[in-house]
Scaffold this active site. Structure first.
Site, mmCIF file in Angstrom:
data_model
loop_
_atom_site.group_PDB
_atom_site.id
_atom_site.type_symbol
_atom_site.label_atom_id
_atom_site.label_comp_id
_atom_site.label_asym_id
_atom_site.label_seq_id
_atom_site.Cartn_x
_atom_site.Cartn_y
_atom_site.Cartn_z
ATOM 1 N NE ARG A 37 -68.710 38.256 -7.253
ATOM 2 C CZ ARG A 37 -69.557 38.015 -6.257
ATOM 3 N NH1 ARG A 37 -69.122 37.971 -5.018
ATOM 4 N NH2 ARG A 37 -70.831 37.829 -6.508
ATOM 5 C CE LYS A 202 -74.634 36.597 -0.160
ATOM 6 N NZ LYS A 202 -73.948 37.409 -1.173
ATOM 7 N N GLY A 360 -71.338 34.742 -6.907
ATOM 8 C CA GLY A 360 -69.935 34.668 -6.522
ATOM 9 C C GLY A 360 -69.539 33.247 -6.153
ATOM 10 N N GLY A 384 -77.512 37.265 -6.685
ATOM 11 C CA GLY A 384 -78.703 38.064 -6.372
ATOM 12 C C GLY A 384 -78.973 39.082 -7.468
HETATM 13 N N1 LIG Z 1 -77.634 23.329 3.034
HETATM 14 C C1 LIG Z 1 -76.837 24.378 3.234
HETATM 15 N N2 LIG Z 1 -76.676 24.895 4.467
HETATM 16 C C2 LIG Z 1 -75.854 25.940 4.671
HETATM 17 N N3 LIG Z 1 -75.153 26.557 3.689
HETATM 18 C C3 LIG Z 1 -75.289 26.086 2.444
HETATM 19 C C4 LIG Z 1 -76.132 24.980 2.149
HETATM 20 N N4 LIG Z 1 -76.054 24.741 0.822
HETATM 21 C C5 LIG Z 1 -75.194 25.651 0.315
HETATM 22 N N5 LIG Z 1 -74.714 26.460 1.273
HETATM 23 C C6 LIG Z 1 -73.710 27.535 1.162
HETATM 24 O O1 LIG Z 1 -74.165 28.535 0.294
HETATM 25 C C7 LIG Z 1 -73.059 29.369 -0.001
HETATM 26 C C8 LIG Z 1 -73.283 30.145 -1.256
HETATM 27 O O2 LIG Z 1 -74.503 30.844 -1.151
HETATM 28 P P1 LIG Z 1 -74.817 32.196 -1.938
HETATM 29 O O3 LIG Z 1 -73.913 33.285 -1.472
HETATM 30 O O4 LIG Z 1 -76.286 32.399 -1.786
HETATM 31 O O5 LIG Z 1 -74.470 31.794 -3.456
HETATM 32 P P2 LIG Z 1 -73.944 32.726 -4.647
HETATM 33 O O6 LIG Z 1 -72.748 33.505 -4.125
HETATM 34 O O7 LIG Z 1 -73.601 31.786 -5.734
HETATM 35 O O8 LIG Z 1 -75.095 33.638 -4.968
HETATM 36 C C9 LIG Z 1 -71.865 28.426 -0.064
HETATM 37 O O9 LIG Z 1 -70.833 28.966 0.722
HETATM 38 C C10 LIG Z 1 -72.404 27.102 0.499
HETATM 39 O O10 LIG Z 1 -71.549 26.505 1.457
HETATM 40 O O1 LIG Z 2 -71.662 38.039 -3.379
HETATM 41 C C1 LIG Z 2 -72.505 38.811 -3.823
HETATM 42 O O2 LIG Z 2 -73.721 38.386 -4.245
HETATM 43 P P1 LIG Z 2 -74.138 36.863 -4.632
HETATM 44 O O3 LIG Z 2 -73.762 35.955 -3.484
HETATM 45 O O4 LIG Z 2 -75.626 36.979 -4.796
HETATM 46 O O5 LIG Z 2 -73.431 36.530 -5.903
HETATM 47 C C2 LIG Z 2 -72.260 40.278 -3.996
HETATM 48 O O6 LIG Z 2 -70.922 40.608 -3.730
HETATM 49 C C3 LIG Z 2 -73.225 41.086 -3.137
HETATM 50 O O7 LIG Z 2 -72.974 40.842 -1.790
HETATM 51 P P2 LIG Z 2 -74.152 41.021 -0.709
HETATM 52 O O8 LIG Z 2 -75.179 39.937 -0.973
HETATM 53 O O9 LIG Z 2 -73.474 40.873 0.637
HETATM 54 O O10 LIG Z 2 -74.742 42.409 -0.904
#
Ligand SMILES: Nc1ncnc2c1ncn2[C@@H]1O[C@H](COP(=O)(O)OP(=O)(O)O)[C@@H](O)[C@H]1O
Ligand SMILES: O=C(OP(=O)(O)O)[C@H](O)COP(=O)(O)O
Length: 403
Positions: A37, A202, A360, A384
């Protein structure tokens, strides 16, 4: 939407330019485990600095609770930005206080400063319009021009994303322009079969987007932390796995709607479980076992999709023409729970589809697990944000740059 190219053409020498970036990088202590990033915003920061602007970079990191918390300091990101730029980067130890004011006042033309985490201030994320506005007014005092380039946060109605651009001449940076250009193609002219793979942690945000995606995708593969709310909705025991209880009724409705409309909503058929969340720092082997999705023991936690699900998901991706993937399939940071994420990444590369990886952690996972990021169609810095864009929603941080 005016872009940074127009700003550069008009000249920015000597102007204080506020760049709202997304420097929300994964950290292990103070070590950045993936700097994607930071690299993504370099073209904007460099172009402004080279044109003689006084560049003030601001971002959030993690989810601190509206007050300073050293665990979420942007200092490591500021240092890394300096290394990548090959120039000194000043760091303000607050966001709108004395340090920020002194740092910005002391900036010479062509130099760059980073402010401390925007979310150390309650006004940044407040749901109260007046509280956000008051914080945005203070941020506006630090700059002459606003450049929005934090694509990963454009779905947040936050002060620095939504309220601040209304107070200053505003432009989209190179990253936002690129991201929107690619994602637009997926909304206007998507080649089918269109497969969406969702995972991550998330859960609340991402379950909500399935509502719209059911009308757009041909297949939706569910993994990561959100899978367990689906398995629970089917009446299975999920032990201590992640659960978004308040969204269970919505998930039941998604399952019914998918059945009726013929959209394939694919759930894991097995899971890797352990008795506790693994230690991501020490990475000692976990007590992982593989169980059927309807046989998760009550004292276990689902941490990755299992071997049969890996094969199933790879087969569901193999004939896709377009794949959008957001969210790791498991806790990939620990080697015992990385195989599901690896299998999905590999399936994207083995397919002939146009592939977009967003988020991310998803983007970081691809790089950390050793895949060549250039082999994917597009790696988006926002998870997101890209999901909500694909839903067709108006994103606050893009709308604010429109007028
Ligand atoms: N079954 C699970 N239980 C808890 N955490 C998980 C599980 N599967 C994946 N994760 C966690 O999800 C995190 C990423 O989620 P998220 O922030 O939603 O993804 P992104 O940043 O790609 O949008 C990773 O740190 C991973 O360890
Ligand atoms: O990591 C982010 O989003 P992502 O996990 O959906 O890629 C962005 O930095 C937004 O962070 P936020 O979901 O705490 O508002």
């Amino acid at each position: 939407m005016k872009t940074i190219d127009e700003l550069l053409a008009d000249g920015v020498a000597g102007k204080r330019v506020f760049v709202r970036a997304d420097l929300n990088v994964p950290l292990s202590g103070t070590t950045i485990t993936d700097d994607g990033r930071i690299r993504a915003v370099l073209p904007t920061v460099k172009a402004l600095a080279d044109a003689g602007a006084r560049v003030v970079v601001a971002s959030h990191l993690g989810r601190p609770k509206g007050a300073p918390d050293p665990a979420f300091s942007l200092a490591p990101a500021a240092a890394r930005l300096g290394e990548l730029l090959g120039a000194d980067v000043a760091f303000a130890t607050d966001t709108v206080g004395e340090s920020a004011e002194a740092t910005v006042t002391g900036l010479a033309d062509g130099r760059v400063a980073v402010l401390e985490n925007l979310r150390f201030n309650a006004g940044e994320t407040s749901k109260d319009d007046a509280e956000r506005a008051a914080f945005a007014d203070r941020l506006a005092g630090l700059a002459d021009v606003y450049v929005g380039d934090g694509f990963g946060a454009v779905h947040r109605k936050h002060a620095s994303v939504f309220d601040l651009p209304a107070r200053l001449p505003h432009y989209a940076g190179h990253l936002i322009a690129t991201e929107v250009g690619v994602l637009k193609k997926l909304t206007e002219d998507v080649k089918r079969p269109y497969v969406v793979a969702l995972g991550g942690a998330k859960v609340s945000d991402k379950l909500a987007v399935i509502d719209q995606l059911l009308g757009k995708a041909d297949r939706i593969l569910i993994g990561g932390g959100m899978a367990y709310t689906f398995l629970k909705a089917k009446g299975y025991e999920i032990g201590s796995s992640l659960l978004q209880e308040d969204q269970l009724p919505a998930v039941v409705e998604y399952l019914e709607r998918a059945e009726k409309t013929g959209v394939e909503l694919v759930l894991p058929v097995d899971a890797l479980v352990a008795s506790a969340f693994p230690d991501l720092k020490a990475k000692v082997p976990a007590d992982a076992t593989s169980v059927a999705a309807d046989a998760i023991p009550a004292d276990q936690m689902g941490l990755d999709i299992g071997p049969e699900s890996r094969k199933l998901y790879a087969s569901k991706i193999a004939d896709a023409a377009t794949v959008f993937w957001n969210g790791p399939m498991g806790v990939f940071e620990h080697p015992d729970f990385a195989e599901g994420t690896k299998a999905v990444a590999q399936a994207l590369l083995d397919s002939e589809a146009f592939t977009v990886v967003g988020g991310g952690d998803s983007a970081a996972a691809v790089r950390i697990l050793g895949f060549d990021e250039n082999a994917f169609g597009h790696i988006s810095t926002g998870g997101g944000a890209s999901l909500e864009y694909l839903e067709g929603k108006t994103l606050p941080g893009l709308a604010a740059l429109e007028d």
